[in-house]
Scaffold this active site. Structure first.
Site, mmCIF file in Angstrom:
data_model
loop_
_atom_site.group_PDB
_atom_site.id
_atom_site.type_symbol
_atom_site.label_atom_id
_atom_site.label_comp_id
_atom_site.label_asym_id
_atom_site.label_seq_id
_atom_site.Cartn_x
_atom_site.Cartn_y
_atom_site.Cartn_z
ATOM 1 N N ARG A 58 0.860 -1.185 0.000
ATOM 2 C CA ARG A 58 0.000 0.000 0.000
ATOM 3 C C ARG A 58 0.896 1.235 0.000
ATOM 4 O O ARG A 58 1.296 1.748 1.034
ATOM 5 C CB ARG A 58 -0.901 -0.020 1.244
ATOM 6 C CG ARG A 58 -1.790 1.219 1.392
ATOM 7 C CD ARG A 58 -2.861 1.308 0.350
ATOM 8 N NE ARG A 58 -3.748 0.158 0.380
ATOM 9 C CZ ARG A 58 -4.499 -0.220 -0.683
ATOM 10 N NH1 ARG A 58 -4.468 0.453 -1.819
ATOM 11 N NH2 ARG A 58 -5.273 -1.290 -0.598
ATOM 12 N N GLN A 82 -7.742 -8.348 -8.263
ATOM 13 C CA GLN A 82 -7.668 -6.911 -8.548
ATOM 14 C C GLN A 82 -6.230 -6.485 -8.883
ATOM 15 O O GLN A 82 -5.298 -6.780 -8.138
ATOM 16 C CB GLN A 82 -8.187 -6.151 -7.318
ATOM 17 C CG GLN A 82 -7.773 -4.709 -7.214
ATOM 18 C CD GLN A 82 -8.942 -3.747 -7.293
ATOM 19 O OE1 GLN A 82 -9.981 -4.048 -7.864
ATOM 20 N NE2 GLN A 82 -8.766 -2.567 -6.744
ATOM 21 N N ARG A 87 2.069 -7.290 -8.995
ATOM 22 C CA ARG A 87 2.381 -6.576 -7.756
ATOM 23 C C ARG A 87 2.451 -7.518 -6.565
ATOM 24 O O ARG A 87 2.836 -7.108 -5.477
ATOM 25 C CB ARG A 87 1.348 -5.466 -7.500
ATOM 26 C CG ARG A 87 -0.058 -5.969 -7.215
ATOM 27 C CD ARG A 87 -1.007 -4.815 -6.880
ATOM 28 N NE ARG A 87 -2.350 -5.266 -6.552
ATOM 29 C CZ ARG A 87 -3.256 -4.506 -5.956
ATOM 30 N NH1 ARG A 87 -2.971 -3.251 -5.624
ATOM 31 N NH2 ARG A 87 -4.454 -4.970 -5.701
ATOM 32 N N HIS A 166 1.321 2.471 -10.618
ATOM 33 C CA HIS A 166 0.378 2.990 -9.621
ATOM 34 C C HIS A 166 1.108 3.850 -8.575
ATOM 35 O O HIS A 166 1.227 3.464 -7.413
ATOM 36 C CB HIS A 166 -0.309 1.796 -8.955
ATOM 37 C CG HIS A 166 -1.571 2.098 -8.226
ATOM 38 N ND1 HIS A 166 -1.664 3.051 -7.246
ATOM 39 C CD2 HIS A 166 -2.815 1.558 -8.341
ATOM 40 C CE1 HIS A 166 -2.902 3.067 -6.790
ATOM 41 N NE2 HIS A 166 -3.620 2.181 -7.434
ATOM 42 N N ASP A 210 -11.699 8.922 -8.088
ATOM 43 C CA ASP A 210 -11.195 7.712 -8.748
ATOM 44 C C ASP A 210 -11.585 7.816 -10.225
ATOM 45 O O ASP A 210 -12.712 7.517 -10.592
ATOM 46 C CB ASP A 210 -11.810 6.465 -8.079
ATOM 47 C CG ASP A 210 -11.141 5.170 -8.530
ATOM 48 O OD1 ASP A 210 -10.247 5.215 -9.403
ATOM 49 O OD2 ASP A 210 -11.524 4.105 -8.007
ATOM 50 N N GLU A 271 -1.449 7.875 -11.876
ATOM 51 C CA GLU A 271 -0.989 6.581 -12.345
ATOM 52 C C GLU A 271 -0.966 6.536 -13.877
ATOM 53 O O GLU A 271 -2.002 6.674 -14.512
ATOM 54 C CB GLU A 271 -1.922 5.498 -11.793
ATOM 55 C CG GLU A 271 -2.243 5.680 -10.308
ATOM 56 C CD GLU A 271 -3.507 4.944 -9.851
ATOM 57 O OE1 GLU A 271 -3.943 4.003 -10.534
ATOM 58 O OE2 GLU A 271 -4.066 5.330 -8.802
HETATM 59 C C1 BG6 Z 1 -6.789 2.653 -8.340
HETATM 60 C C2 BG6 Z 1 -8.174 2.286 -8.770
HETATM 61 O O1 BG6 Z 1 -5.925 2.571 -9.427
HETATM 62 O O2 BG6 Z 1 -6.360 1.731 -7.327
HETATM 63 C C3 BG6 Z 1 -9.089 2.307 -7.559
HETATM 64 O O3 BG6 Z 1 -8.635 3.185 -9.768
HETATM 65 C C4 BG6 Z 1 -8.570 1.396 -6.469
HETATM 66 O O4 BG6 Z 1 -10.396 1.923 -7.944
HETATM 67 C C5 BG6 Z 1 -7.133 1.780 -6.160
HETATM 68 O O5 BG6 Z 1 -9.369 1.525 -5.326
HETATM 69 C C6 BG6 Z 1 -6.478 0.905 -5.098
HETATM 70 O O6 BG6 Z 1 -6.570 -0.439 -5.424
HETATM 71 P P1 BG6 Z 1 -6.069 -1.534 -4.415
HETATM 72 O O7 BG6 Z 1 -6.382 -2.866 -5.042
HETATM 73 O O8 BG6 Z 1 -4.583 -1.343 -4.278
HETATM 74 O O9 BG6 Z 1 -6.781 -1.320 -3.118
#
Ligand code: BG6
Length: 295
Positions: A58, A82, A87, A166, A210, A271
């Site tokens: 994070r 997701q 990653r 990201h 977002d 990003e």
């Molecule tokens: C962003 C997305 O790139 O990443 C968001 O557009 C998302 O929708 C965010 O919440 C974080 O994603 P994650 O999977 O790291 O919690």
């Protein structure tokens, strides 16, 4: 003075003779730190970020591949977690190259990382059964950080992918931040039913944001300013989309690995990626994309 590079089982650190430094975690090849010569951090990293490989990091610069978000309706990537598996995979450190300088003020370092079908785990292989290799290069100069990805299709059938860098930028006060370079750009508003909208003027943040921008002119730098002063300028190559994300109060509350909870005031994700639809890569072909962040 020389560039000082150290690495162990889990991470690689590099310090320039002029004092700037980076740290890259092998988990995700995630850049977790980028400091100026005075030791001030330029990236935002959650205090509760998992750095032990148990979860995607994070903060810093996680790398999204081969899917952005989730794509339940796109069969080849429908089963992936997701933001894909890159990653959350352990990358190999492939090597370094440095350029020294006589004046000691413009030495730079490039660190290369690799991930491929041969090195991802069986679980990821099952979810995305294509033959690929990724080379991710992280280059530090005194005034810039460059991160670039080369994606190669090593198989005998085409595959489709999305990719995104990201980046979590550290800022002092989100209410004073504005992002330029996206004026007039069309975007998908993920917090408003994925409606298609058009940006008017600079992007400012006063609540959860977002958005997936698709700027008409991809060569226009995207600039993050604070209190009217430019802090970061992002120039992209090939990566034609820009996501702007700030979770704000409630979303930050809901993320177990987001600390401190008011940390949303000190970060903004801008990003660079290729996430509008999917990019098709024919057998044997390669794709490359990169961002250069200048301070
Ligand atoms: C962003 C997305 O790139 O990443 C968001 O557009 C998302 O929708 C965010 O919440 C974080 O994603 P994650 O999977 O790291 O919690």
């Amino acid at each position: 003075a020389q560039v000082n590079i150290t690495h162990d089982n889990s991470r690689v650190n590099a310090v320039l003779p002029s004092g700037e430094s980076i740290e890259v975690l092998l988990h995700g090849a995630t850049v977790t730190s980028w400091k100026d010569r005075a030791g001030n951090e330029r990236l935002w990293l959650s205090d509760a970020a998992k750095l032990d490989g148990s979860k995607a990091v994070r903060g810093g610069i996680p790398l999204v591949f081969p899917v952005f978000g989730t794509a339940p309706d796109h069969e080849p990537t429908s089963k992936l977690p997701q933001h894909g598996f890159a990653r959350n995979s352990r990358w190999d450190f492939l090597g370094k190259s440095t350029t020294e300088s006589s004046g000691q003020t413009d030495a730079s370092v490039k660190l290369d990382f690799g991930l491929s079908t041969a090195t991802i785990n069986d679980e990821a292989k099952k979810l995305w059964p294509f033959s690929f290799s990724l080379i991710y290069s992280v280059t530090l100069t005194p005034d810039a950080l460059r991160t670039g990805i080369v994606i190669t299709n090593d198989g005998d059938q085409p595959f489709e992918f999305q990719t995104l860098l990201h980046t979590y930028f550290r800022i002092g006060d989100i209410t004073k931040v504005s992002v330029s370079g996206l004026e007039e750009a069309a975007y998908v508003d993920k917090v408003d039913g994925a409606k298609e909208k058009q940006q008017a003027g600079d992007v400012t943040i006063a609540g959860e944001v977002d958005r997936v921008y698709h700027p008409a002119n991809p060569s226009t730098p995207v600039v993050i300013s604070e209190g009217g002063e430019s802090k970061f300028s992002i120039v992209r190559e090939t990566l034609s989309d820009v996501v702007v994300w700030n979770p704000w109060i409630e979303k930050a509350q809901g993320m177990g690995d987001f600390e401190p909870k008011d940390g949303y005031k000190n970060m903004i994700c801008v990003e660079a990626g290729s996430v509008k639809g999917f990019t098709k890569l024919e057998a044997g072909d390669a794709y490359s994309g990169e961002q250069v962040i200048t301070v």
